[in-house]
Design a protein around this motif. Structure first.
Motif, mmCIF file in Angstrom:
data_model
loop_
_atom_site.group_PDB
_atom_site.id
_atom_site.type_symbol
_atom_site.label_atom_id
_atom_site.label_comp_id
_atom_site.label_asym_id
_atom_site.label_seq_id
_atom_site.Cartn_x
_atom_site.Cartn_y
_atom_site.Cartn_z
ATOM 1 N N GLU A 23 -5.287 1.732 2.063
ATOM 2 C CA GLU A 23 -5.246 0.621 3.036
ATOM 3 C C GLU A 23 -5.618 1.147 4.410
ATOM 4 O O GLU A 23 -6.366 0.516 5.163
ATOM 5 C CB GLU A 23 -3.847 -0.013 3.062
ATOM 6 C CG GLU A 23 -3.759 -1.315 3.867
ATOM 7 C CD GLU A 23 -3.389 -1.131 5.335
ATOM 8 O OE1 GLU A 23 -3.473 -2.094 6.100
ATOM 9 O OE2 GLU A 23 -3.040 -0.001 5.749
ATOM 10 N N GLU A 24 -5.096 2.321 4.721
ATOM 11 C CA GLU A 24 -5.286 2.888 6.063
ATOM 12 C C GLU A 24 -6.726 3.359 6.299
ATOM 13 O O GLU A 24 -7.091 3.688 7.417
ATOM 14 C CB GLU A 24 -4.315 4.055 6.284
ATOM 15 C CG GLU A 24 -2.846 3.691 6.079
ATOM 16 C CD GLU A 24 -2.260 2.887 7.232
ATOM 17 O OE1 GLU A 24 -3.015 2.561 8.170
ATOM 18 O OE2 GLU A 24 -1.053 2.597 7.185
ATOM 19 N N GLU A 62 4.141 -5.754 3.674
ATOM 20 C CA GLU A 62 3.820 -4.734 4.682
ATOM 21 C C GLU A 62 4.929 -4.616 5.699
ATOM 22 O O GLU A 62 5.260 -5.586 6.366
ATOM 23 C CB GLU A 62 2.559 -5.154 5.448
ATOM 24 C CG GLU A 62 1.299 -4.484 5.018
ATOM 25 C CD GLU A 62 1.000 -3.150 5.692
ATOM 26 O OE1 GLU A 62 1.919 -2.457 6.197
ATOM 27 O OE2 GLU A 62 -0.173 -2.804 5.673
ATOM 28 N N ASP A 72 5.630 1.890 7.121
ATOM 29 C CA ASP A 72 4.212 1.561 6.829
ATOM 30 C C ASP A 72 3.659 2.498 5.753
ATOM 31 O O ASP A 72 3.113 3.538 6.065
ATOM 32 C CB ASP A 72 3.424 1.710 8.135
ATOM 33 C CG ASP A 72 1.989 1.248 8.002
ATOM 34 O OD1 ASP A 72 1.629 0.672 6.968
ATOM 35 O OD2 ASP A 72 1.225 1.488 8.941
ATOM 36 N N ASP A 73 3.684 2.218 4.486
ATOM 37 C CA ASP A 73 4.257 1.019 3.927
ATOM 38 C C ASP A 73 5.136 1.384 2.736
ATOM 39 O O ASP A 73 5.124 0.716 1.724
ATOM 40 C CB ASP A 73 3.133 0.057 3.529
ATOM 41 C CG ASP A 73 3.658 -1.325 3.113
ATOM 42 O OD1 ASP A 73 4.739 -1.719 3.565
ATOM 43 O OD2 ASP A 73 3.004 -1.966 2.299
ATOM 44 N N HIS A 114 0.827 -1.221 0.000
ATOM 45 C CA HIS A 114 0.000 0.000 0.000
ATOM 46 C C HIS A 114 0.850 1.253 0.000
ATOM 47 O O HIS A 114 1.802 1.393 0.739
ATOM 48 C CB HIS A 114 -1.058 -0.016 1.105
ATOM 49 C CG HIS A 114 -0.584 0.179 2.510
ATOM 50 N ND1 HIS A 114 -0.466 1.430 3.085
ATOM 51 C CD2 HIS A 114 -0.240 -0.705 3.472
ATOM 52 C CE1 HIS A 114 -0.073 1.294 4.347
ATOM 53 N NE2 HIS A 114 0.074 0.010 4.609
HETATM 54 ZN ZN ZN Z 1 0.436 -0.716 6.537
#
Ligand code: ZN
Length: 501
Positions: A354-355, A382, A321-322, A295
């Motif tokens: 994604e978040e 990830e 991340d990420d 992501h």
């Molecule tokens: Zn992540």
């Protein structure tokens, strides 16, 4: 940092993204974060963020670091879903895939699978107008008499239907009805769900009065996060009525209500970056794919706390991340493209959102650009930026859901160094984008070396906290796994009863 030579073709990508239109707001709005003043020219964001632009067959710590530095650059302001900065990150990734020799993989022949996003911005204080039994009227101001959650839109003349018991939730949802719950908000949510109206879908408004809730000053709501248009965006607003006005509802004295939000919808596209490298079976009925995913988005900038001075750094950079996962995937794609053509085709999806609930990967799984049944495996990457002592430290990786499919055992059988997730209680299998693919039946798991570090989702998740020697060694193991899966002579399968989600 060395300045690397630029070999990649750029013109095509520039036309696709028109990123020249991006102006880094940080320069004009210092109140958003004190540490964001760009020292470089903002004329070309891709120049400003730098990164690794060399195309090589090998994977080096310097190249991995270059990608992480670019993607987690302060100028990208934590690249949240629906931001211009997220699209600059997309432009960067697409340029790298293009340079590596992949082909654009979105259905329209571009690199971008577009995802329309939106949020509401409020120019004035929203108002809730109550029509009481007998014809009297009362108007409540946002912040004082009520607040709302969710995406509110203007509605007029909604008849109030009061619900005191679970069996009073109407069977059929009606857009001209405001459901008034004389119970707790939690119970209202559960009752709606079990009645088949999760989130109040189909009703005009959901109202929960609470006479004990604190009455504040009239205020404008903060603009929320950008979210995909559709989906949760179409649910009705949940209105919490406070103070004295709440007792009007408790007395069943409100006949109908109207909400005037004074909101303005801001729309912006975000996108998944999709690239394809056709294998030797491409175009034949036997064509199958290995999908690589990471992501691209992170959570943005910390909102200012009212009355507090601006912190020195408010940017959540998301280096581990990420950006780390994207960096590894970009280098894997480059290494594979530089080698002999494998039997399987490779599809790379650098997803957004994604978040915000796996927005991008869900979108791809619902609208795949290659047939889902031809995806032999979807490997997600990830947080691989720091070594995890629980699996042996530098260069070592773990796989989520190791006991759910034949993937981990098969890779180990082929000499690929990958351990089972050492913290199954963390349930990481369902905490990243692999779950979107698993949900539609594709064998999909996540490779990681997340060591539970304290910088997770903090402004301190910066590029200089990552261990690039570790990443280089870990990437070599990833490359072994990818090569094995691309060879095309085997495919992992779910274990009996999996994937349990
Ligand atoms: Zn992540």
């Amino acid at each position: 940092m060395q300045t690397l030579s630029r070999r990649a073709p750029r013109a095509g990508v520039a036309l696709i993204f028109a990123y020249g239109a991006v102006t880094f707001a940080a320069a004009q709005e210092p109140e958003r974060s004190a540490s964001t003043e760009p020292s470089e020219s903002a004329a070309d964001p891709l120049d400003a963020i730098g990164g690794d632009v060399e195309v090589t067959a090998g994977i080096s710590s310097a190249e991995l670091r270059g990608h992480v530095q670019a993607l987690s650059h302060d100028l990208l302001r934590g690249r949240p879903l629906g931001s211009e900065e997220s699209m600059v990150a997309a432009a960067y990734c697409a340029a790298r895939l293009e340079a590596a020799g992949l082909r654009p993989g979105a259905a329209d022949g571009t690199w971008l699978q577009r995802i329309p996003c939106q949020r509401t911005v409020y120019d004035e204080v929203p108002e809730l107008a109550l029509t009481l039994n007998g014809g009297d009227a009362e108007t409540l101001a946002y912040g004082a008499g009520f607040t709302f959650r969710g995406r509110a839109s203007d509605v007029d003349g909604l008849a109030c239907v009061y619900v005191e018991e679970e069996n009073e939730v109407p069977e059929t949802a009606r857009a001209d009805v405001a459901l008034v719950f004389l119970t707790s908000a939690g119970r209202a949510r559960r009752w709606l769900k079990s009645a088949g109206h999760p989130g109040g879908a189909g009703f005009g408004l959901v109202v929960v009065p609470n006479t004990r809730a604190k009455v504040g000053a009239p205020a404008r709501p903060r603009p929320g996060s950008m979210l995909p248009a559709g989906g949760a965006a179409t649910l009705p607003a949940q209105i919490a009525v406070r103070g004295e006005a709440a007792s009007l509802f408790e007395d069943h004295a409100v006949e109908s209500i109207a909400l005037e939000t004074h909101g303005r919808v801001e729309r912006r596209d975000d996108a998944n970056v999709v690239g394809v490298l056709p294998g030797t079976r491409a175009g034949t009925p036997d064509e199958s794919y290995l999908l690589l995913c990471a992501h691209r988005d992170h959570v943005g900038v910390k909102p200012l706390q009212e009355g507090q001075p601006a912190p020195e750094d408010a940017i959540l950079n998301g280096a581990d991340d990420d950006a780390s996962g994207c960096s590894v995937v970009l280098e894997l794609a480059e290494a594979i493209a530089a080698g002999e053509r494998p039997e399987r085709s490779l599809v790379v999806v650098l997803v957004t959102g994604e978040e915000r609930g796996m927005v991008g990967s869900r979108h791809f799984a619902e609208d795949p650009t290659v047939p889902l049944e031809s995806i032999a495996c979807a490997l997600n990457f990830e947080m691989l930026g720091r070594p995890d002592d629980l699996v042996g430290g530098a260069g070592k990786l773990w796989l989520t859901g190791d006991d759910r499919s034949s993937l981990g055992p098969a890779l180990r059988g082929k000499g690929v160094e990958v351990s089972a997730d050492p913290r199954p209680e963390g349930n990481f299998f369902v905490r990243s984008d692999n779950v979107s693919f698993a949900r539609v039946g594709v064998v999909s798991q996540t490779l990681s070396s997340y060591n539970m570090h304290a910088d997770y989702h903090k402004v301190t998740d910066e590029w200089d906290t990552l261990d690039y020697a570790h990443m280089e060694r870990a990437s070599a193991a990833c490359l072994d796994a990818v090569r094995s899966l691309l060879a095309g002579d085997w495919a992992p399968t779910w274990n009996e009863g999996e994937p349990k989600l």
